[in-house]
Design an enzyme around this catalytic site. Sequence first.
Site, PDB file in Angstrom:
ATOM      1  N   ASP A 115       0.837  -1.198   0.000  1.00  0.00           N
ATOM      2  CA  ASP A 115       0.000   0.000   0.000  1.00  0.00           C
ATOM      3  C   ASP A 115       0.872   1.248   0.000  1.00  0.00           C
ATOM      4  O   ASP A 115       1.491   1.597   1.004  1.00  0.00           O
ATOM      5  CB  ASP A 115      -0.931  -0.007   1.224  1.00  0.00           C
ATOM      6  CG  ASP A 115      -2.163  -0.859   0.985  1.00  0.00           C
ATOM      7  OD1 ASP A 115      -2.595  -0.971  -0.183  1.00  0.00           O
ATOM      8  OD2 ASP A 115      -2.698  -1.408   1.967  1.00  0.00           O
ATOM      9  N   ASP A 162      -9.868  -5.083  -1.400  1.00  0.00           N
ATOM     10  CA  ASP A 162      -8.955  -4.550  -0.389  1.00  0.00           C
ATOM     11  C   ASP A 162      -9.763  -3.732   0.611  1.00  0.00           C
ATOM     12  O   ASP A 162     -10.511  -2.835   0.224  1.00  0.00           O
ATOM     13  CB  ASP A 162      -7.941  -3.647  -1.116  1.00  0.00           C
ATOM     14  CG  ASP A 162      -6.793  -3.183  -0.244  1.00  0.00           C
ATOM     15  OD1 ASP A 162      -6.719  -3.576   0.927  1.00  0.00           O
ATOM     16  OD2 ASP A 162      -5.953  -2.416  -0.772  1.00  0.00           O
TER      17      ASP A 162
HETATM   18 ZN    ZN Z   1      -4.163  -1.802  -0.944  1.00  0.00          ZN
END
Ligand code: ZN
Length: 200
Positions: free
Chosen positions: A19, A159
Amino acid sequence: MGVAVAQIDSSGADWVHLDIMDGKFVPPLTFGAKAVADMRPHSRLVFDAHLMVCEPERHIEDFARAGSDYITFHAEAALHSHRLLSVIRDLGKKAGISIVPATPVSAIELLLPLADLVLIMAVNPGYGGQSLIPESIEKIETLREIRRKKGLNFLISVDGGINIETAPIVRSAGVDILVTGSAFFGARDKAALVTDLRKL
Ligand code: ZN
């Protein structure tokens, strides 16, 4: 971060989801391409870079060079998503497009033939530990239907808010890739969690 990658490696998971946050598209700042390059020699897993950054076109090459296998950017953050997907493929990488909860699947429908992966954000990006937004499930079903009708073959990934309770729901909606953050790092037995998720 090396510790996190080692934990993922030993858990039996297939992918490392990275991320990347720029403090602008989302409030937090995480890390950049340099950190990805530093991690790369320590894992043979698929590196899935999720760019939560403004102007992703400025960063694609760096993440490709750093050893990402998949590079996913946000439709909301790019001016020319169509071109950018081709640029990623031209760099020899798998191209991914992501949408936040406020963006409908119709916004990316014309991009799907160029995508290797579509990432549905099931929470508003930026912070871990949030609950899955139920409308995300419909988005996954819509994507699966478009993929079938048009004979496309992108992977569907989700996600945000994924844990052992929500995973079966999104899986039956048609998701291929389950991204877990808090559920994974909070699990005492990470390998057991991965085994349970894999059974789905
Ligand atoms: Zn992510």
